[in-house]
Design a protein around this motif. Structure first.
Motif, PDB file in Angstrom:
ATOM      1  N   SER A   1      46.589  28.918  40.256  1.00 48.27           N
ATOM      2  CA  SER A   1      45.726  30.088  40.071  1.00 48.27           C
ATOM      3  C   SER A   1      44.621  29.821  39.067  1.00 48.27           C
ATOM      4  O   SER A   1      43.767  30.676  38.834  1.00 48.27           O
ATOM      5  CB  SER A   1      46.555  31.284  39.614  1.00 48.27           C
TER       6      SER A   1
ATOM      7  N   VAL B   1      43.629  32.364  36.124  1.00 41.19           N
ATOM      8  CA  VAL B   1      43.009  33.672  36.363  1.00 41.19           C
ATOM      9  C   VAL B   1      43.968  34.763  35.903  1.00 41.19           C
ATOM     10  O   VAL B   1      45.151  34.755  36.252  1.00 41.19           O
ATOM     11  CB  VAL B   1      42.674  33.856  37.856  1.00 41.19           C
TER      12      VAL B   1
ATOM     13  N   THR C   1      45.672  38.223  35.986  1.00 39.92           N
ATOM     14  CA  THR C   1      45.923  39.277  36.964  1.00 39.92           C
ATOM     15  C   THR C   1      47.001  40.207  36.432  1.00 39.92           C
ATOM     16  O   THR C   1      47.873  39.794  35.662  1.00 39.92           O
ATOM     17  CB  THR C   1      46.390  38.686  38.308  1.00 39.92           C
TER      18      THR C   1
ATOM     19  N   ALA D   1      37.687  33.605  36.906  1.00 43.27           N
ATOM     20  CA  ALA D   1      37.502  34.500  38.052  1.00 43.27           C
ATOM     21  C   ALA D   1      36.256  34.117  38.834  1.00 43.27           C
ATOM     22  O   ALA D   1      36.247  34.145  40.078  1.00 43.27           O
ATOM     23  CB  ALA D   1      37.402  35.943  37.568  1.00 43.27           C
TER      24      ALA D   1
ATOM     25  N   THR E   1      36.845  30.629  40.696  1.00 39.99           N
ATOM     26  CA  THR E   1      37.728  30.750  41.869  1.00 39.99           C
ATOM     27  C   THR E   1      37.365  31.913  42.779  1.00 39.99           C
ATOM     28  O   THR E   1      38.003  32.100  43.819  1.00 39.99           O
ATOM     29  CB  THR E   1      39.188  30.930  41.398  1.00 39.99           C
ATOM     30  N   LEU E   2      36.361  32.693  42.364  1.00 46.28           N
ATOM     31  CA  LEU E   2      35.930  33.876  43.126  1.00 46.28           C
ATOM     32  C   LEU E   2      37.090  34.846  43.354  1.00 46.28           C
ATOM     33  O   LEU E   2      37.238  35.426  44.445  1.00 46.28           O
ATOM     34  CB  LEU E   2      35.297  33.461  44.458  1.00 46.28           C
ATOM     35  N   ASN E   3      37.901  35.026  42.332  1.00 43.08           N
ATOM     36  CA  ASN E   3      39.027  35.960  42.400  1.00 43.08           C
ATOM     37  C   ASN E   3      38.805  37.054  41.349  1.00 43.08           C
ATOM     38  O   ASN E   3      39.080  36.854  40.171  1.00 43.08           O
ATOM     39  CB  ASN E   3      40.343  35.231  42.135  1.00 43.08           C
ATOM     40  N   PHE E   4      38.279  38.200  41.775  1.00 48.92           N
ATOM     41  CA  PHE E   4      37.946  39.284  40.858  1.00 48.92           C
ATOM     42  C   PHE E   4      38.865  40.492  41.034  1.00 48.92           C
ATOM     43  O   PHE E   4      38.459  41.621  40.790  1.00 48.92           O
ATOM     44  CB  PHE E   4      36.492  39.719  41.051  1.00 48.92           C
ATOM     45  N   GLU E   5      40.095  40.245  41.441  1.00 53.02           N
ATOM     46  CA  GLU E   5      41.041  41.352  41.637  1.00 53.02           C
ATOM     47  C   GLU E   5      41.311  42.065  40.318  1.00 53.02           C
ATOM     48  O   GLU E   5      41.758  41.462  39.334  1.00 53.02           O
ATOM     49  CB  GLU E   5      42.350  40.820  42.220  1.00 53.02           C
TER      50      GLU E   5
ATOM     51  N   HIS F   1      39.423  42.914  38.078  1.00 55.47           N
ATOM     52  CA  HIS F   1      38.767  42.222  36.973  1.00 55.47           C
ATOM     53  C   HIS F   1      38.228  43.189  35.925  1.00 55.47           C
ATOM     54  O   HIS F   1      38.134  42.836  34.730  1.00 55.47           O
ATOM     55  CB  HIS F   1      37.632  41.348  37.514  1.00 55.47           C
TER      56      HIS F   1
END
Length: 335
Positions: free
Chosen positions: A165, A168, A170, A242, A245-249, A251
């Protein structure tokens, strides 16, 4: 003598209400009022920005945040991820790495930039009038760019098989987003309160290392909150992985929670628990009660200080007397 209440050279009045533009109709007067009366406030806000010392401080924030994020995120990489039964992440290792990294960066860059290394801390300095909003914008941008650079370097040198991950942050699926927001608020409150308490020049009982105390505060926050939210305490630290990895859950939690916690901690410490007696004294010099019991603004000629409004005191006097300044004369503080 022209007081600092004068808004600009083109306006002959000390007060906006007495400006000659007020005689015009509102649609015509309002743009002229803004152009005339906001120019000095803008100039004051950007005072000191275009100096070598300030840009040295900004570059220090960039480099310190780069190193911090590179080292901190590196501790979250699980090199045993390719094994059949990989061990879980070592929470103690991650907590100590983040805590000791921030302590080291504060020790290295504290005298250069103040070592904020955290947008939430920078916001806390703004709300307590230790840093102007204009300077804070440059600081936050430098911190985010430094974090992105650090995360990018780590991403390049880390094998894809073990990135996982990539650190990131979360919110744990077993708790609500609201609870995650509260956790981030609390751990950032603990950090910022520690910063203000250990860097308070009014205290005479301080001993040991302030940077180490701040590092311990970061480590404690991680030991507690990693299972809940990943323990960000720092919007730039969460933003960098974020973005990579383009993971903005969820955020937004890692901006709103830390900033609210920082503002709350700074406000409580600075204005409730350990207020500055000099500020109260200056306020009494500027505002006095009239016979009707209402407070009025004292004319500049009647008092020994030059400013005529609390706005002028905050931007001019407070910066000159601020104990958090470094050798370059900028209004800065630890971490």
């Amino acid at each position: 003598m022209q007081s600092q209440g004068t808004m600009c050279g083109s306006c002959s009045s000390d007060r906006p209400a007495l400006c000659s533009a007020s005689a015009l109709t509102l649609p015509a007067a309002f743009p002229r009022f803004l152009s005339r009366c906001n120019c000095q406030s803008i100039m004051v806000a950007f005072k000191g920005v275009w100096t070598k010392g300030f840009w040295r401080a900004v570059s220090g924030e960039y480099l310190a945040t780069l190193i911090f994020v590179l080292l901190g995120l590196g501790s979250t990489i699980n090199w045993a991820a390719g094994e059949e039964k990989p061990p879980p992440a070592d929470l103690v290792l991650i907590s100590l790495c983040f805590g000791l990294s921030i302590a080291t960066m504060v020790q290295c860059f504290g005298h250069i930039s103040g070592g904020h290394i955290n947008p939430a801390v920078t916001v806390a300095m703004v709300v307590t009038r230790k840093l102007s909003l204009a300077k804070a914008v440059f600081y936050v941008v430098a911190q985010c760019l430094g974090a992105i650079t650090g995360a990018g370097i780590l991403y390049l040198v880390t094998p894809a098989a073990v990135r996982g991950s990539f650190g990131v942050t979360t919110v744990n699926s077993n708790i609500s987003v609201g609870h995650g927001l509260l956790v981030e608020l609390l751990i950032t409150f603990e950090l910022v309160f520690t910063i203000f308490a250990t860097c308070d020049p009014k205290r005479t009982d301080l001993g040991g290392s302030a940077s180490l105390s701040i590092g311990f505060a970061v480590a404690i926050g991680h030991l507690f909150a990693i299972p809940y939210t990943g323990a960000s305490m720092n919007p730039a630290r969460s933003f960098a992985p974020a973005l990579v990895t383009l993971n903005f859950e969820n955020h937004w939690v890692y901006w709103v929670g830390p900033i609210l916690g920082a503002i709350l901690a700074a406000g409580l410490y600075e204005y409730l628990y350990c207020p500055d007696p000099e500020m109260k004294k200056r306020l009494k010099q500027v505002f006095q009660k009239d016979p009707s019991g209402k407070y009025r603004e004292v004319e500049a000629d009647d008092i020994a200080i030059k400013p005529r409004s609390i706005h002028s005191i905050d931007l001019e006097k407070a910066e000159k007397k601020d104990p958090f300044k470094d050798s370059t004369g900028e209004v800065l503080s630890s971490v």
